[in-house]
Design a protein around this motif. Sequence first.
Motif, mmCIF file in Angstrom:
data_model
loop_
_atom_site.group_PDB
_atom_site.id
_atom_site.type_symbol
_atom_site.label_atom_id
_atom_site.label_comp_id
_atom_site.label_asym_id
_atom_site.label_seq_id
_atom_site.Cartn_x
_atom_site.Cartn_y
_atom_site.Cartn_z
ATOM 1 N N ILE A 198 -9.448 -2.929 0.556
ATOM 2 C CA ILE A 198 -8.100 -2.910 1.114
ATOM 3 C C ILE A 198 -8.103 -2.046 2.370
ATOM 4 O O ILE A 198 -9.028 -1.261 2.594
ATOM 5 C CB ILE A 198 -7.056 -2.391 0.099
ATOM 6 C CG1 ILE A 198 -7.461 -1.009 -0.448
ATOM 7 C CG2 ILE A 198 -6.877 -3.379 -1.041
ATOM 8 C CD1 ILE A 198 -6.465 -0.426 -1.434
ATOM 9 N N ASN A 199 -7.063 -2.206 3.196
ATOM 10 C CA ASN A 199 -7.055 -1.502 4.477
ATOM 11 C C ASN A 199 -6.583 -0.055 4.332
ATOM 12 O O ASN A 199 -6.051 0.351 3.297
ATOM 13 C CB ASN A 199 -6.206 -2.257 5.508
ATOM 14 C CG ASN A 199 -4.746 -2.382 5.089
ATOM 15 O OD1 ASN A 199 -4.163 -1.467 4.519
ATOM 16 N ND2 ASN A 199 -4.147 -3.533 5.387
ATOM 17 N N ARG A 200 -6.793 0.697 5.394
ATOM 18 C CA ARG A 200 -6.477 2.127 5.384
ATOM 19 C C ARG A 200 -4.993 2.372 5.118
ATOM 20 O O ARG A 200 -4.627 3.277 4.355
ATOM 21 C CB ARG A 200 -6.886 2.745 6.726
ATOM 22 C CG ARG A 200 -6.625 4.247 6.814
ATOM 23 C CD ARG A 200 -6.925 4.796 8.202
ATOM 24 N NE ARG A 200 -6.640 6.217 8.262
ATOM 25 C CZ ARG A 200 -7.500 7.173 7.968
ATOM 26 N NH1 ARG A 200 -8.728 6.853 7.607
ATOM 27 N NH2 ARG A 200 -7.158 8.445 8.040
ATOM 28 N N GLU A 201 -4.138 1.577 5.739
ATOM 29 C CA GLU A 201 -2.695 1.763 5.578
ATOM 30 C C GLU A 201 -2.284 1.670 4.108
ATOM 31 O O GLU A 201 -1.468 2.464 3.621
ATOM 32 C CB GLU A 201 -1.938 0.713 6.393
ATOM 33 C CG GLU A 201 -0.420 0.825 6.275
ATOM 34 C CD GLU A 201 0.301 -0.325 6.951
ATOM 35 O OE1 GLU A 201 1.540 -0.287 6.990
ATOM 36 O OE2 GLU A 201 -0.380 -1.257 7.434
ATOM 37 N N THR A 202 -2.861 0.708 3.397
ATOM 38 C CA THR A 202 -2.529 0.534 1.983
ATOM 39 C C THR A 202 -2.998 1.727 1.162
ATOM 40 O O THR A 202 -2.280 2.221 0.286
ATOM 41 C CB THR A 202 -3.164 -0.760 1.441
ATOM 42 O OG1 THR A 202 -2.684 -1.870 2.203
ATOM 43 C CG2 THR A 202 -2.807 -0.969 -0.022
ATOM 44 N N ILE A 246 -0.708 4.459 -1.015
ATOM 45 C CA ILE A 246 -0.935 4.781 -2.430
ATOM 46 C C ILE A 246 -1.036 6.295 -2.609
ATOM 47 O O ILE A 246 -0.427 6.879 -3.514
ATOM 48 C CB ILE A 246 -2.209 4.091 -2.950
ATOM 49 C CG1 ILE A 246 -2.025 2.573 -2.955
ATOM 50 C CG2 ILE A 246 -2.555 4.586 -4.355
ATOM 51 C CD1 ILE A 246 -3.303 1.798 -3.230
ATOM 52 N N ILE A 247 -1.806 6.940 -1.740
ATOM 53 C CA ILE A 247 -1.983 8.396 -1.823
ATOM 54 C C ILE A 247 -0.645 9.111 -1.669
ATOM 55 O O ILE A 247 -0.343 10.066 -2.400
ATOM 56 C CB ILE A 247 -2.988 8.871 -0.754
ATOM 57 C CG1 ILE A 247 -4.401 8.413 -1.126
ATOM 58 C CG2 ILE A 247 -2.944 10.388 -0.589
ATOM 59 C CD1 ILE A 247 -5.442 8.666 -0.058
ATOM 60 N N ASN A 248 0.172 8.638 -0.745
ATOM 61 C CA ASN A 248 1.464 9.286 -0.496
ATOM 62 C C ASN A 248 2.439 9.117 -1.655
ATOM 63 O O ASN A 248 3.416 9.868 -1.761
ATOM 64 C CB ASN A 248 2.084 8.742 0.789
ATOM 65 C CG ASN A 248 1.356 9.216 2.030
ATOM 66 O OD1 ASN A 248 0.643 10.226 1.996
ATOM 67 N ND2 ASN A 248 1.509 8.499 3.131
ATOM 68 N N ASN A 249 2.187 8.139 -2.520
ATOM 69 C CA ASN A 249 3.040 7.923 -3.688
ATOM 70 C C ASN A 249 2.558 8.702 -4.908
ATOM 71 O O ASN A 249 3.173 8.616 -5.976
ATOM 72 C CB ASN A 249 3.110 6.427 -4.026
ATOM 73 C CG ASN A 249 4.154 5.705 -3.189
ATOM 74 O OD1 ASN A 249 5.253 6.215 -2.989
ATOM 75 N ND2 ASN A 249 3.818 4.537 -2.686
#
Length: 207
Positions: free
Chosen positions: A147-151, A155-158
């Motif tokens: 998956i791409n960096r943005e995704t 996830i990390i921010n959630n």
Amino acid sequence: MIIGLTGGIGSGKSTVAEIFAQKQIHIVDADAISHQLTQAGQPALQQISMHFGPAVINPDGNLNRSWLRDYIHNTPTARTQLEQILHPLIATECATQLRHTPQATYQLLMVPLLIEHQIFKQMCDKIIVVESNLELRIARVMQRNQINRETVVAIINNQASDEVRRQEADFLIYNNDTLESLGSQVDHIDRVLREQSNRSAQATPLF
């Protein structure tokens, strides 16, 4: 004793769990249980389908994880709704597996979002947190999940921050170096937990 094992996505929880498993420590994996509960024909999958619609099911009858991940990313309330369906079922199965395991020095309960959810946290006597450099985590997840960096960053921010997890940790494992370094940290924690478990067993009255 039940020891919670947690950490942010890409921190290396599974690698740490494998090292503990080599020491004959029983591990209950909440993620694996979640996957089992969402296989074709399982009641949990039926509940998810009723709530999120037919697009959440693949033609083979299994959960469409990529669709669900994108839907959660774009729908703020979807994560909570999914957790309300799955977490009680996962927690029940975790408790069953922990209870039915032969008496052991201690057991590990591996839960990615253990800190965030009291339903899992309350099951643990102590908590091990695995921590890793942010860029390392992003690179690992991008490669593993394709998956791409943005995704990955979303996830990390959630998830809980490193600071929040540290506040809850009885033990910290830093996974920024070699496998040998990781093993040394696990060795130390294993010795401490065995000693604590033995002292607890000796202090428990027989009658």
